[in-house]
Design an enzyme around this catalytic site. Structure first.
Site, PDB file in Angstrom:
ATOM      1  N   CYS A  22      -2.214   6.029   9.597  1.00  0.00           N
ATOM      2  CA  CYS A  22      -1.230   5.809   8.522  1.00  0.00           C
ATOM      3  C   CYS A  22      -0.791   7.102   7.841  1.00  0.00           C
ATOM      4  O   CYS A  22       0.367   7.220   7.429  1.00  0.00           O
ATOM      5  CB  CYS A  22      -1.780   4.806   7.524  1.00  0.00           C
ATOM      6  SG  CYS A  22      -1.896   3.163   8.258  1.00  0.00           S
ATOM      7  N   ASP A  45      -3.531   4.100   1.544  1.00  0.00           N
ATOM      8  CA  ASP A  45      -4.451   3.051   2.009  1.00  0.00           C
ATOM      9  C   ASP A  45      -5.930   3.306   1.676  1.00  0.00           C
ATOM     10  O   ASP A  45      -6.811   3.069   2.515  1.00  0.00           O
ATOM     11  CB  ASP A  45      -4.303   2.846   3.525  1.00  0.00           C
ATOM     12  CG  ASP A  45      -2.890   2.468   3.916  1.00  0.00           C
ATOM     13  OD1 ASP A  45      -2.040   2.292   3.018  1.00  0.00           O
ATOM     14  OD2 ASP A  45      -2.622   2.353   5.123  1.00  0.00           O
ATOM     15  N   GLU A 104      -2.127  -1.044   3.014  1.00  0.00           N
ATOM     16  CA  GLU A 104      -1.711  -1.759   4.227  1.00  0.00           C
ATOM     17  C   GLU A 104      -2.249  -3.180   4.145  1.00  0.00           C
ATOM     18  O   GLU A 104      -3.416  -3.389   3.819  1.00  0.00           O
ATOM     19  CB  GLU A 104      -2.270  -1.063   5.480  1.00  0.00           C
ATOM     20  CG  GLU A 104      -1.865  -1.795   6.767  1.00  0.00           C
ATOM     21  CD  GLU A 104      -2.428  -1.163   8.035  1.00  0.00           C
ATOM     22  OE1 GLU A 104      -2.958  -0.043   7.985  1.00  0.00           O
ATOM     23  OE2 GLU A 104      -2.337  -1.832   9.085  1.00  0.00           O
ATOM     24  N   LYS A 122       2.485  -2.245   2.156  1.00  0.00           N
ATOM     25  CA  LYS A 122       3.186  -2.025   3.423  1.00  0.00           C
ATOM     26  C   LYS A 122       2.539  -2.854   4.535  1.00  0.00           C
ATOM     27  O   LYS A 122       1.309  -2.909   4.638  1.00  0.00           O
ATOM     28  CB  LYS A 122       3.173  -0.531   3.773  1.00  0.00           C
ATOM     29  CG  LYS A 122       1.798   0.088   3.977  1.00  0.00           C
ATOM     30  CD  LYS A 122       1.927   1.588   4.138  1.00  0.00           C
ATOM     31  CE  LYS A 122       0.623   2.276   4.470  1.00  0.00           C
ATOM     32  NZ  LYS A 122       0.019   1.938   5.736  1.00  0.00           N
TER      33      LYS A 122
HETATM   34  C1  C5J Z   1      -4.580   3.140   8.370  1.00  0.00           C
HETATM   35  C2  C5J Z   1      -5.323   1.968  10.334  1.00  0.00           C
HETATM   36  N1  C5J Z   1      -4.433   2.967   7.072  1.00  0.00           N
HETATM   37  N2  C5J Z   1      -6.072   2.985  10.763  1.00  0.00           N
HETATM   38  N3  C5J Z   1      -4.673   2.024   9.130  1.00  0.00           N
HETATM   39  O1  C5J Z   1      -4.662   4.256   8.862  1.00  0.00           O
HETATM   40  O2  C5J Z   1      -5.223   0.970  10.997  1.00  0.00           O
END
Ligand code: C5J
Length: 224
Positions: free
Chosen positions: A164, A26, A74, A131
């Site tokens: 994540c 991400d 994400e 995802k």
């Molecule tokens: C990820 C989040 N990528 N913190 N998403 O960690 O919402």
């Protein structure tokens, strides 16, 4: 290719680069640049930007070795049909997933904010996994891709460490993959969460995996 050894905690990790993938989680504008999802949740996104340069260095070495490289993002479909209503309203902030922002609609696929930062942008042939959840295995074909390539070890970079990255590492560990998380290539909006998340991974003899850093990873990958 010969097996290699990476200095790490709680002990050295033995791995074979041909069965190892670099997994960057991400590294999207939405998390690391102002105006995206991370900032909409009230976070100081500059804290994550320090991960970009060391990750770029590891990525270059992995590319030279011809390793499998996988990037995750994400985000959600434009109609938000894959976004649980609970996720949509969580936080009670002014801005939500799907709302317009300076980088397009927040956390929506194909918007500028959803894409990976230019420094770490995937090259042709590298895998991109979209995802809808925090973990990279949930509702994706990641496991199929790893199995088809015979991957056994994951070198993990990305954001955020306690969300994540941790969710993915825990899921990967349960599926039998060995994960090493590079401490300077993963970032959190909260220094105390960064520290705790890394401590949890390597505790109890490496209950979820190993923790190393970009220098030690590059030394291991470059060793003859
Ligand atoms: C990820 C989040 N990528 N913190 N998403 O960690 O919402």
């Amino acid at each position: 290719m010969a097996r290699k050894s990476m200095a790490a905690e709680p002990y050295e990790l033995e791995f074979d680069p041909t069965t190892t993938a670099l997994l960057t989680i991400d590294m999207q504008r939405d998390f690391v640049m102002p105006g995206g999802f991370g900032e909409a949740l009230g976070n100081d996104v500059r804290q994550l930007q320090v991960t970009i340069a060391p990750t770029q260095r590891v990525l270059e070495v992995a590319r030279k070795l011809g390793m499998t490289i996988i990037h995750t993002r994400e985000g959600h479909r434009p109609d938000l049909s894959d976004c649980p209503p609970t996720k949509l309203v969580r936080g009670k902030g002014k801005t939500h997933i799907g709302d317009p922002g300076p980088m397009g609609r927040i956390l929506v696929r194909s918007e500028i904010g959803h894409d990976i930062v230019p420094e770490l942008y995937p090259k042709p042939g590298e895998v991109v996994v979209d995802k809808p959840g925090k973990g990279a295995f949930f509702a994706t074909d990641l496991e199929l891709i790893l199995r088809d390539r015979g991957i056994k070890t994951l070198i993990v970079c990305g954001v955020t460490t306690e969300v994540c990255v941790s969710t993915t590492v825990r899921e990967a560990n349960d599926r039998g993959y060995e994960c090493v998380v590079l401490s300077d290539c993963v970032g959190s909006y909260f220094p105390e969460f960064q520290e705790a998340a890394l401590a949890m991974i390597k505790a109890q003899g490496g209950i979820f995996g190993w923790v190393s850093d970009s220098k030690r990873a590059m030394a291991a990958l470059s060793a003859g």
